[in-house]
Motif scaffolding. Structure first.
Motif, mmCIF file in Angstrom:
data_model
loop_
_atom_site.group_PDB
_atom_site.id
_atom_site.type_symbol
_atom_site.label_atom_id
_atom_site.label_comp_id
_atom_site.label_asym_id
_atom_site.label_seq_id
_atom_site.Cartn_x
_atom_site.Cartn_y
_atom_site.Cartn_z
ATOM 1 N N MET A 154 0.831 -1.199 0.000
ATOM 2 C CA MET A 154 0.000 0.000 0.000
ATOM 3 C C MET A 154 0.870 1.254 0.000
ATOM 4 O O MET A 154 1.887 1.316 0.697
ATOM 5 C CB MET A 154 -0.904 0.027 1.243
ATOM 6 N N ASP A 155 0.468 2.245 -0.785
ATOM 7 C CA ASP A 155 1.134 3.542 -0.770
ATOM 8 C C ASP A 155 0.741 4.254 0.516
ATOM 9 O O ASP A 155 -0.454 4.376 0.813
ATOM 10 C CB ASP A 155 0.710 4.360 -1.998
ATOM 11 N N VAL A 156 1.720 4.684 1.302
ATOM 12 C CA VAL A 156 1.404 5.356 2.574
ATOM 13 C C VAL A 156 0.933 6.796 2.374
ATOM 14 O O VAL A 156 0.424 7.406 3.302
ATOM 15 C CB VAL A 156 2.576 5.313 3.586
ATOM 16 N N PHE A 157 1.101 7.308 1.145
ATOM 17 C CA PHE A 157 0.577 8.621 0.788
ATOM 18 C C PHE A 157 -0.400 8.429 -0.372
ATOM 19 O O PHE A 157 -0.154 8.881 -1.499
ATOM 20 C CB PHE A 157 1.709 9.581 0.397
ATOM 21 N N PRO A 158 -1.525 7.756 -0.109
ATOM 22 C CA PRO A 158 -2.413 7.342 -1.201
ATOM 23 C C PRO A 158 -3.125 8.502 -1.887
ATOM 24 O O PRO A 158 -3.646 9.399 -1.235
ATOM 25 C CB PRO A 158 -3.419 6.427 -0.512
ATOM 26 N N GLN A 159 -3.127 8.430 -3.201
ATOM 27 C CA GLN A 159 -3.856 9.417 -3.989
ATOM 28 C C GLN A 159 -5.343 9.099 -4.006
ATOM 29 O O GLN A 159 -6.156 9.952 -4.346
ATOM 30 C CB GLN A 159 -3.306 9.458 -5.407
ATOM 31 N N SER A 160 -5.684 7.859 -3.679
ATOM 32 C CA SER A 160 -7.060 7.394 -3.637
ATOM 33 C C SER A 160 -7.095 6.180 -2.715
ATOM 34 O O SER A 160 -6.067 5.528 -2.497
ATOM 35 C CB SER A 160 -7.508 6.998 -5.057
ATOM 36 N N GLU A 161 -8.258 5.871 -2.183
ATOM 37 C CA GLU A 161 -8.405 4.683 -1.347
ATOM 38 C C GLU A 161 -7.972 3.446 -2.130
ATOM 39 O O GLU A 161 -8.420 3.223 -3.245
ATOM 40 C CB GLU A 161 -9.870 4.536 -0.910
ATOM 41 N N GLY A 162 -7.085 2.658 -1.559
ATOM 42 C CA GLY A 162 -6.648 1.430 -2.206
ATOM 43 C C GLY A 162 -5.458 1.596 -3.136
ATOM 44 O O GLY A 162 -5.143 0.688 -3.913
ATOM 45 N N HIS A 163 -4.745 2.707 -3.070
ATOM 46 C CA HIS A 163 -3.580 2.978 -3.919
ATOM 47 C C HIS A 163 -2.474 1.969 -3.589
ATOM 48 O O HIS A 163 -1.983 1.892 -2.481
ATOM 49 C CB HIS A 163 -3.113 4.408 -3.659
ATOM 50 N N VAL A 164 -2.085 1.197 -4.604
ATOM 51 C CA VAL A 164 -1.106 0.123 -4.458
ATOM 52 C C VAL A 164 0.154 0.456 -5.249
ATOM 53 O O VAL A 164 0.079 1.050 -6.327
ATOM 54 C CB VAL A 164 -1.696 -1.214 -4.983
ATOM 55 N N PRO A 209 -12.493 12.980 -5.690
ATOM 56 C CA PRO A 209 -11.328 13.544 -6.384
ATOM 57 C C PRO A 209 -10.046 12.814 -5.982
ATOM 58 O O PRO A 209 -9.911 12.351 -4.840
ATOM 59 C CB PRO A 209 -11.293 15.002 -5.915
ATOM 60 N N MET A 210 -9.134 12.710 -6.923
ATOM 61 C CA MET A 210 -7.848 12.080 -6.660
ATOM 62 C C MET A 210 -6.899 13.129 -6.100
ATOM 63 O O MET A 210 -6.841 14.252 -6.593
ATOM 64 C CB MET A 210 -7.280 11.485 -7.949
ATOM 65 N N LYS A 211 -6.147 12.750 -5.076
ATOM 66 C CA LYS A 211 -5.143 13.652 -4.513
ATOM 67 C C LYS A 211 -3.934 13.687 -5.439
ATOM 68 O O LYS A 211 -3.660 12.737 -6.159
ATOM 69 C CB LYS A 211 -4.751 13.168 -3.125
ATOM 70 N N GLY A 212 -3.194 14.764 -5.413
ATOM 71 C CA GLY A 212 -2.020 14.915 -6.268
ATOM 72 C C GLY A 212 -0.882 13.997 -5.860
ATOM 73 O O GLY A 212 -0.698 13.693 -4.675
ATOM 74 N N HIS A 213 -0.108 13.541 -6.842
ATOM 75 C CA HIS A 213 1.041 12.686 -6.587
ATOM 76 C C HIS A 213 2.055 13.444 -5.726
ATOM 77 O O HIS A 213 2.478 14.540 -6.054
ATOM 78 C CB HIS A 213 1.690 12.272 -7.918
ATOM 79 N N GLY A 214 2.394 12.840 -4.588
ATOM 80 C CA GLY A 214 3.335 13.477 -3.676
ATOM 81 C C GLY A 214 2.719 14.545 -2.799
ATOM 82 O O GLY A 214 3.421 15.207 -2.041
ATOM 83 N N HIS A 215 1.391 14.731 -2.882
ATOM 84 C CA HIS A 215 0.727 15.770 -2.106
ATOM 85 C C HIS A 215 -0.338 15.222 -1.157
ATOM 86 O O HIS A 215 -0.976 15.983 -0.450
ATOM 87 C CB HIS A 215 0.081 16.812 -3.030
ATOM 88 N N ALA A 216 -0.543 13.916 -1.172
ATOM 89 C CA ALA A 216 -1.557 13.314 -0.307
ATOM 90 C C ALA A 216 -1.021 13.199 1.117
ATOM 91 O O ALA A 216 0.181 12.991 1.315
ATOM 92 C CB ALA A 216 -1.934 11.936 -0.841
ATOM 93 N N PRO A 217 -1.900 13.312 2.104
ATOM 94 C CA PRO A 217 -1.445 13.132 3.486
ATOM 95 C C PRO A 217 -1.128 11.658 3.767
ATOM 96 O O PRO A 217 -1.615 10.759 3.073
ATOM 97 C CB PRO A 217 -2.642 13.606 4.315
ATOM 98 N N MET A 218 -0.327 11.418 4.775
ATOM 99 C CA MET A 218 0.010 10.053 5.172
ATOM 100 C C MET A 218 -1.236 9.365 5.727
ATOM 101 O O MET A 218 -1.982 9.943 6.510
ATOM 102 C CB MET A 218 1.118 10.054 6.213
ATOM 103 N N ALA A 219 -1.441 8.128 5.306
ATOM 104 C CA ALA A 219 -2.618 7.366 5.735
ATOM 105 C C ALA A 219 -2.344 6.640 7.046
ATOM 106 O O ALA A 219 -1.196 6.354 7.395
ATOM 107 C CB ALA A 219 -2.998 6.363 4.650
#
Length: 145
Positions: free
Chosen positions: A36-46, A118-128
């Motif tokens: 899982m991406d710890v800074f997900p742009q969307s729920e379930g970002h792998v 909406p999708m969060k920006g790459h490198g701009h999403a908060p840590m999940a």
């Protein structure tokens, strides 16, 4: 970083592979790790990475490694679809600074999408939250074929 530079063995994905940094794993085999991406742009970002290659980008990757990574991406995207039922998804693979790449170890993103989210920006999403990611990873892993 440009497209042409030396591989940094201390990049975050190399450190995850060595067990120096924790990750929320979905599955792995001897060649690929899906987590899982710890800074997900969307729920379930792998994210999917090769465990055997030090390619930084698509231009450097070995053909057999790319084939394994592509099949792993397809398999994992199917599981994301079954587990989360998104309306669509994006498969992203970024190359070089100018291409949006932020970790210079070849990797593929699977980003589930819903029309009303909406999708969060790459490198701009908060840590999940790790527990939230663990729940999503478990759901995706259970849907693997």
């Amino acid at each position: 970083m440009t497209l042409k530079a030396a591989y940094d063995p201390d990049n975050i994905f190399a450190r995850i592979l060595r067990g120096e940094i924790p990750s929320v794993k979905i599955w792995e085999d001897e060649h690929v790790l899906a987590f899982m991406d710890v800074f997900p742009q969307s729920e379930g970002h792998v994210l999917l990475i090769s465990k055997t290659s030090t390619a930084r980008n698509l231009l450097e990757v070995e053909a057999d490694t790319l084939a394994r990574l592509t099949e792993a991406t397809r398999r994992t995207a199917r599981a994301v679809d079954r587990a989360l039922n998104p309306e669509g998804f994006q498969i992203m693979q970024l190359n070089g600074d100018a291409g949006g790449q932020t970790v210079f170890h070849l990797h593929v993103h699977i980003i589930p999408r819903w029309a009303d989210r909406p999708m969060k920006g790459h490198g701009h999403a908060p840590m999940a939250d790790t527990e939230t990611l663990r729940g999503l990873a478990d759901r995706i892993a259970a849907a693997l074929d």
